[in-house]
Design a protein around this motif. Structure first.
Motif, PDB file in Angstrom:
ATOM      1  N   GLY A 130       0.754  -1.370  -0.009  1.00 34.30           N
ATOM      2  CA  GLY A 130       0.051  -0.090   0.172  1.00 34.30           C
ATOM      3  C   GLY A 130       1.068   1.221  -0.090  1.00 34.30           C
ATOM      4  O   GLY A 130       1.978   1.273   0.437  1.00 34.30           O
ATOM      5  N   GLN A 131       0.196   2.299  -0.699  1.00 29.48           N
ATOM      6  CA  GLN A 131       1.000   3.451  -0.695  1.00 29.48           C
ATOM      7  C   GLN A 131       0.230   4.466   0.401  1.00 29.48           C
ATOM      8  O   GLN A 131      -1.054   4.546   0.619  1.00 29.48           O
ATOM      9  N   SER A 132       1.375   5.505   0.762  1.00 25.57           N
ATOM     10  CA  SER A 132       0.823   6.408   1.721  1.00 25.57           C
ATOM     11  C   SER A 132      -0.060   5.885   2.854  1.00 25.57           C
ATOM     12  O   SER A 132      -0.043   5.021   3.651  1.00 25.57           O
ATOM     13  N   TRP A 133      -1.317   6.556   2.980  1.00 25.84           N
ATOM     14  CA  TRP A 133      -2.167   6.335   4.155  1.00 25.84           C
ATOM     15  C   TRP A 133      -2.770   4.865   3.930  1.00 25.84           C
ATOM     16  O   TRP A 133      -3.254   4.295   5.025  1.00 25.84           O
ATOM     17  N   LEU A 134      -2.972   4.452   2.656  1.00 30.95           N
ATOM     18  CA  LEU A 134      -3.406   3.092   2.597  1.00 30.95           C
ATOM     19  C   LEU A 134      -2.855   1.788   3.009  1.00 30.95           C
ATOM     20  O   LEU A 134      -3.619   0.987   3.890  1.00 30.95           O
ATOM     21  N   LEU A 135      -1.598   1.928   3.317  1.00 30.70           N
ATOM     22  CA  LEU A 135      -0.819   0.718   4.024  1.00 30.70           C
ATOM     23  C   LEU A 135      -1.206   0.803   5.299  1.00 30.70           C
ATOM     24  O   LEU A 135      -1.305  -0.248   5.805  1.00 30.70           O
ATOM     25  N   ASP A 136      -1.250   1.849   5.998  1.00 32.27           N
ATOM     26  CA  ASP A 136      -1.742   1.695   7.403  1.00 32.27           C
ATOM     27  C   ASP A 136      -3.012   1.147   7.594  1.00 32.27           C
ATOM     28  O   ASP A 136      -3.412   0.381   8.454  1.00 32.27           O
ATOM     29  N   THR A 137      -3.979   1.690   6.803  1.00 36.43           N
ATOM     30  CA  THR A 137      -5.499   1.138   6.764  1.00 36.43           C
ATOM     31  C   THR A 137      -5.550  -0.179   6.617  1.00 36.43           C
ATOM     32  O   THR A 137      -6.248  -0.854   7.185  1.00 36.43           O
ATOM     33  N   LEU A 138      -4.802  -0.789   5.668  1.00 36.15           N
ATOM     34  CA  LEU A 138      -4.813  -2.237   5.257  1.00 36.15           C
ATOM     35  C   LEU A 138      -4.182  -3.009   6.512  1.00 36.15           C
ATOM     36  O   LEU A 138      -4.686  -4.001   6.754  1.00 36.15           O
ATOM     37  N   GLU A 139      -3.276  -2.608   7.336  1.00 35.84           N
ATOM     38  CA  GLU A 139      -2.833  -3.253   8.322  1.00 35.84           C
ATOM     39  C   GLU A 139      -3.766  -3.257   9.535  1.00 35.84           C
ATOM     40  O   GLU A 139      -3.825  -4.165  10.059  1.00 35.84           O
ATOM     41  N   LYS A 140      -4.543  -2.004   9.705  1.00 33.76           N
ATOM     42  CA  LYS A 140      -5.661  -1.957  10.681  1.00 33.76           C
ATOM     43  C   LYS A 140      -6.625  -3.016  10.295  1.00 33.76           C
ATOM     44  O   LYS A 140      -7.280  -3.676  11.243  1.00 33.76           O
ATOM     45  N   ILE A 141      -7.023  -3.120   9.118  1.00 35.28           N
ATOM     46  CA  ILE A 141      -8.103  -3.963   8.666  1.00 35.28           C
ATOM     47  C   ILE A 141      -7.777  -5.539   8.930  1.00 35.28           C
ATOM     48  O   ILE A 141      -8.511  -6.203   9.451  1.00 35.28           O
ATOM     49  N   ALA A 142      -6.312  -5.764   8.816  1.00 36.48           N
ATOM     50  CA  ALA A 142      -6.014  -6.992   8.923  1.00 36.48           C
ATOM     51  C   ALA A 142      -6.063  -7.689  10.491  1.00 36.48           C
ATOM     52  O   ALA A 142      -6.649  -8.544  10.952  1.00 36.48           O
ATOM     53  N   SER A 143      -5.640  -6.555  11.328  1.00 39.00           N
ATOM     54  CA  SER A 143      -5.673  -6.774  12.723  1.00 39.00           C
ATOM     55  C   SER A 143      -7.001  -6.811  13.197  1.00 39.00           C
ATOM     56  O   SER A 143      -7.556  -7.738  13.956  1.00 39.00           O
TER      57      SER A 143
END
Length: 287
Positions: free
Chosen positions: A145-158
């Motif tokens: 993921g790029q910029s904010w999206l990587l953090d979002t996808l990490e949170k979704i996985a968790s």
């Protein structure tokens, strides 16, 4: 940073799209729109997610949501990304295990954050949101993921009960090969075992209930104790007589399975290690 509770939509609803959509909605994520060429699939999911609408085109869906999950077949991902006029504040995510995030370049060119989110899990035979959530407990998601999206996808996985790893673009294909071996090819292996029973006159529907307890116990052993403690069979004993009898029986009954049996045996032999003499290992390698 983007809000992880942005509105979400799905384009394409195969087995993975249905399962992931159910799981996200069950965790409180606002899955508000779906588009699929197969309308029955779209309505199947919309009927199970409150306030989720079925839209007629990929563009309509992109207009309606902030975060788009593209869960089409791999061959259609780039086409879908190219067909949409995106907003710069959006995120576009594909769920292919084998393809890098760069397949979404048409969206990236429109200043959209792009990413990938692939669950290392099967969603075959799902029927309910509860089943979808149960499948996701403790699994691994490969993400980019790029910029904010990587953090979002990490949170979704968790939030879905799993963990995440970043798989490099050059590793995507080999990563996905492991997924296929762990799932679809495992089915093919059990089917081959059932074919052996069928050669004894036992139909597949009767053979599977006899085979699966052994397969499940073995997977349980792997989960609890790891590879080394789970190894059993004639190779571990250096029993070349039994291996020859297996090959002779397969030659007589199901010769097409000999290459499979031999390939698996060659993968197994190095695992026998110190439990078998070097002479026996060499003998088995050259059978």
């Amino acid at each position: 940073m983007a809000n992880p509770m942005r509105t979400i939509g799905f384009i394409g609803l195969g087995v993975l799209g249905k399962g992931l959509g159910l799981a996200l909605a069950t965790r409180g994520y606002p899955v508000v729109a779906i588009h699929s060429r197969t309308r029955s699939s779209a309505h199947w999911l919309a009927d199970r997610i409150p306030k989720c609408q079925v839209l007629e085109s990929a563009q309509e869906l992109a207009n309606a949501v902030d975060l788009v999950f593209i869960t089409t077949p791999d061959s259609a991902i780039s086409e879908v990304a190219s067909s949409i006029t995106w907003r710069p504040d959006q995120g576009a995510v594909h769920c292919s295990g084998a393809l890098p995030v760069s397949i979404l370049h048409p969206a990236f060119q429109q200043s959209v954050a792009i990413g990938s989110f692939h669950p290392f899990q099967t969603f075959a035979c799902l029927k309910t949101p509860e089943e979808a959530m149960e499948r996701l407990k403790g699994i691994t998601f490969s993400i980019e993921g790029q910029s904010w999206l990587l953090d979002t996808l990490e949170k979704i996985a968790s939030h879905l009960g799993g963990s995440s790893i970043v798989v490099k673009p050059e590793d995507r294909a080999i990563y996905h090969a492991s997924a296929v071996m762990s799932c679809g090819y495992l089915v093919a292996l059990v089917k081959a075992a059932a074919d052996v029973w069928q050669s004894m006159g036992v139909p597949q529907e009767e053979a599977l209930p006899k085979i699966l307890p052994l397969a499940k116990s073995t997977l349980g052993n792997l989960s609890r104790a790891g590879v080394d403690a789970s190894l059993t069979g004639p190779i571990m004993r250096g029993d070349t007589t039994t291996l020859r009898r297996h090959l002779e029986a397969l030659e007589s009954r199901i010769p097409r399975l000999i290459p499979l049996y031999c390939a698996l045996s060659m993968e197994f032999i190095p695992l026998a290690g110190d439990s078998v003499s070097k002479e026996k290992l060499e003998e088995m390698e050259h059978m």
